[in-house]
Design a protein around this motif. Structure first.
Motif, PDB file in Angstrom:
ATOM      1  N   HIS A  91      64.966  84.793  17.758  1.00  0.00           N
ATOM      2  CA  HIS A  91      64.488  83.966  18.868  1.00  0.00           C
ATOM      3  C   HIS A  91      65.478  84.059  20.012  1.00  0.00           C
ATOM      4  O   HIS A  91      66.686  84.226  19.777  1.00  0.00           O
ATOM      5  N   ASP A 120      73.954  82.053  18.462  1.00  0.00           N
ATOM      6  CA  ASP A 120      72.623  81.642  17.979  1.00  0.00           C
ATOM      7  C   ASP A 120      71.613  81.813  19.095  1.00  0.00           C
ATOM      8  O   ASP A 120      71.315  80.862  19.799  1.00  0.00           O
ATOM      9  N   MET A 121      71.011  83.023  19.285  1.00  0.00           N
ATOM     10  CA  MET A 121      71.316  84.233  18.575  1.00  0.00           C
ATOM     11  C   MET A 121      71.140  85.467  19.445  1.00  0.00           C
ATOM     12  O   MET A 121      70.628  86.483  19.020  1.00  0.00           O
ATOM     13  N   GLU A 154      62.135  78.609  18.415  1.00  0.00           N
ATOM     14  CA  GLU A 154      62.674  78.377  17.067  1.00  0.00           C
ATOM     15  C   GLU A 154      63.489  77.093  17.019  1.00  0.00           C
ATOM     16  O   GLU A 154      63.443  76.353  16.044  1.00  0.00           O
ATOM     17  N   GLU A 155      64.207  76.839  18.095  1.00  0.00           N
ATOM     18  CA  GLU A 155      65.111  75.676  18.101  1.00  0.00           C
ATOM     19  C   GLU A 155      64.357  74.349  18.148  1.00  0.00           C
ATOM     20  O   GLU A 155      64.957  73.293  17.977  1.00  0.00           O
ATOM     21  N   GLU A 179      69.260  85.475  12.581  1.00  0.00           N
ATOM     22  CA  GLU A 179      70.010  84.229  12.757  1.00  0.00           C
ATOM     23  C   GLU A 179      71.487  84.533  12.499  1.00  0.00           C
ATOM     24  O   GLU A 179      71.825  85.498  11.801  1.00  0.00           O
ATOM     25  N   PRO A 180      72.377  83.693  13.046  1.00  0.00           N
ATOM     26  CA  PRO A 180      73.809  83.922  12.824  1.00  0.00           C
ATOM     27  C   PRO A 180      74.157  83.963  11.341  1.00  0.00           C
ATOM     28  O   PRO A 180      73.508  83.314  10.520  1.00  0.00           O
TER      29      PRO A 180
HETATM   30 ZN   LIG Z   1      68.826  80.324  15.709  1.00  0.00          ZN
END
Ligand SMILES: [Zn+2]
Length: 385
Positions: A91, A120-121, A154-155, A179-180
């Protein structure tokens, strides 16, 4: 069988690309992309799209009404007999509202690249971009179509993005989530808890606490007893947690309260535990005669069970070893879009993005020296899955 030298060769190609990777990261970061600000997010989407064009890819911008547009980038292998698809998922939205950049500008210092959404990210998107370039540069034959999907909400729960990445995941043989990673050693996230929220409302009966206590049913007392029961469902060994996070009820001290409520955070590592937790909540019965319980909510993200990532992780670990790096895994309590793709039964490997720290905070950063190797790792996975 793939060439055992492939990961090393990819890393050799990617190492000198670090300055260009940072340049791309800077371009992605200075275009702020808060989940809730469509105009800003769309600008960022355009900048990311531009980088992916002209890489032998098809770049589609999927228009969204309220959120930033979704980017879908397809790279089809040359050989016509190739079949199957791999999905790289991420994302580009961030939790930072526009203007944050003034307080936390993009900067590189002591081997770390700082900025809102670096870890992120957005660095993950950069790594994917250069992974694809390295595959092309090395003329590595690809067995499957590659789809890169960059979503924009996403967040805030993936309400808009979910149907797109789920549809894409269903067509795929594996999903790689950028993702991280976790911690300074960059652990991959091979299991994620499922996450949910439930509300329990107790309905009692109000009455004068002094004049007619026998006529009342105290909703707070009932709720307290229910919570004592619920608390015992916590099982840290199994990774099941229930947290009473919000509680309220009552009006005055001399009134027997007729209503009390609690909001619970629910987490579980296994689908079976998720189901049983939901059942136990539905099956709650009052202690006090005349009290009534109302339960709503449940899990909104199912767990990413380790069995869904085990095979992919073993291969990632092998590739890391071939690059003389060590790679480990971890289980985390928070969910991502990988939870949804794993729940569809598609093997999913998460935490393949950047190595760094401080997600969602003012010191968010990426360890820049790790970027080429993480890109090489992704490229090797894409070439061999
Ligand atoms: Zn993320």
């Amino acid at each position: 069988m793939f060439d055992v030298n492939l990961p090393k060769e990819l890393l050799r190609l990617l190492k000198p690309q670090l300055p260009r990777m940072l340049e791309a990261l800077r371009r992605f970061l200075v275009a702020e992309s808060p989940s809730l600000e469509k105009a800003a997010a769309d600008r960022c989407c355009g900048i990311i799209a531009k980088e992916w064009k002209g890489q032998g890819t098809r770049v589609e911008r999927i228009a969204q009404k309220h959120r930033g547009d979704i980017l879908r980038i397809t790279h089809a292998p040359d050989k016509s007999r190739a079949s199957g698809q791999l999905l790289v998922l991420g994302h580009y939205d961030t939790v930072y509202s526009s203007g944050t950049l003034q307080k936390m500008p993009y900067r590189v210092s002591a081997g770390k690249a700082y900025g809102p959404g670096s870890f992120d990210m957005k660095a993950g998107i950069v790594q994917a971009l250069f992974a694809l370039q390295a595959l092309q540069q090395s003329k590595t034959p690809l067995g499957k179509r590659l789809v890169f999907l960059w979503t924009s909400d996403e967040e805030i729960g993936s309400e808009a993005g979910r149907k797109f990445f789920e549809a894409e995941a269903r067509r795929s043989d594996a999903v790689f989530v950028l993702e991280p990673s976790f911690g300074p050693r960059g652990l991959l996230k091979t299991a994620r808890k499922g996450v949910g929220e439930a509300e329990l409302i107790v309905h009692g009966r109000s009455s004068h606490a002094g004049l007619a206590p026998q006529e009342g049913i105290n909703a707070i007392h009932e709720l307290a007893r229910q919570l004592t029961r619920i608390e015992k469902w916590n099982d840290h060994r199994l990774g099941v947690t229930i947290n009473a996070g919000i509680i309220e009820g009552g009006t005055r001290t001399n009134v027997i309260p007729e209503r009390a409520r609690v909001v619970l955070d629910l987490r579980a590592l296994r689908v079976s535990d998720m189901r049983s937790l939901e059942h136990r909540l539905r099956d709650l019965r009052p202690f006090e005669r005349g009290a009534r319980l109302e339960v709503t909510g449940g899990f909104d993200r199912p767990p990413l069970e380790r069995k869904m990532s085990a095979t992919l992780f073993a291969r990632a670990q092998l590739f890391a070893k071939q690059m003389n790096l060590s790679l480990d895994e971890c289980t985390v309590g928070g969910g991502s879009d990988g939870n949804f793709t794993a729940a569809l039964g598609i093997p999913t490997l998460d935490g393949l993005g950047a190595v760094g720290d401080g997600a969602h905070s003012s010191h968010e950063h990426v360890l820049i020296n790790t970027m080429p190797a993480r890109a090489a790792l992704l490229a090797a996975l894409l070439a061999t899955s």
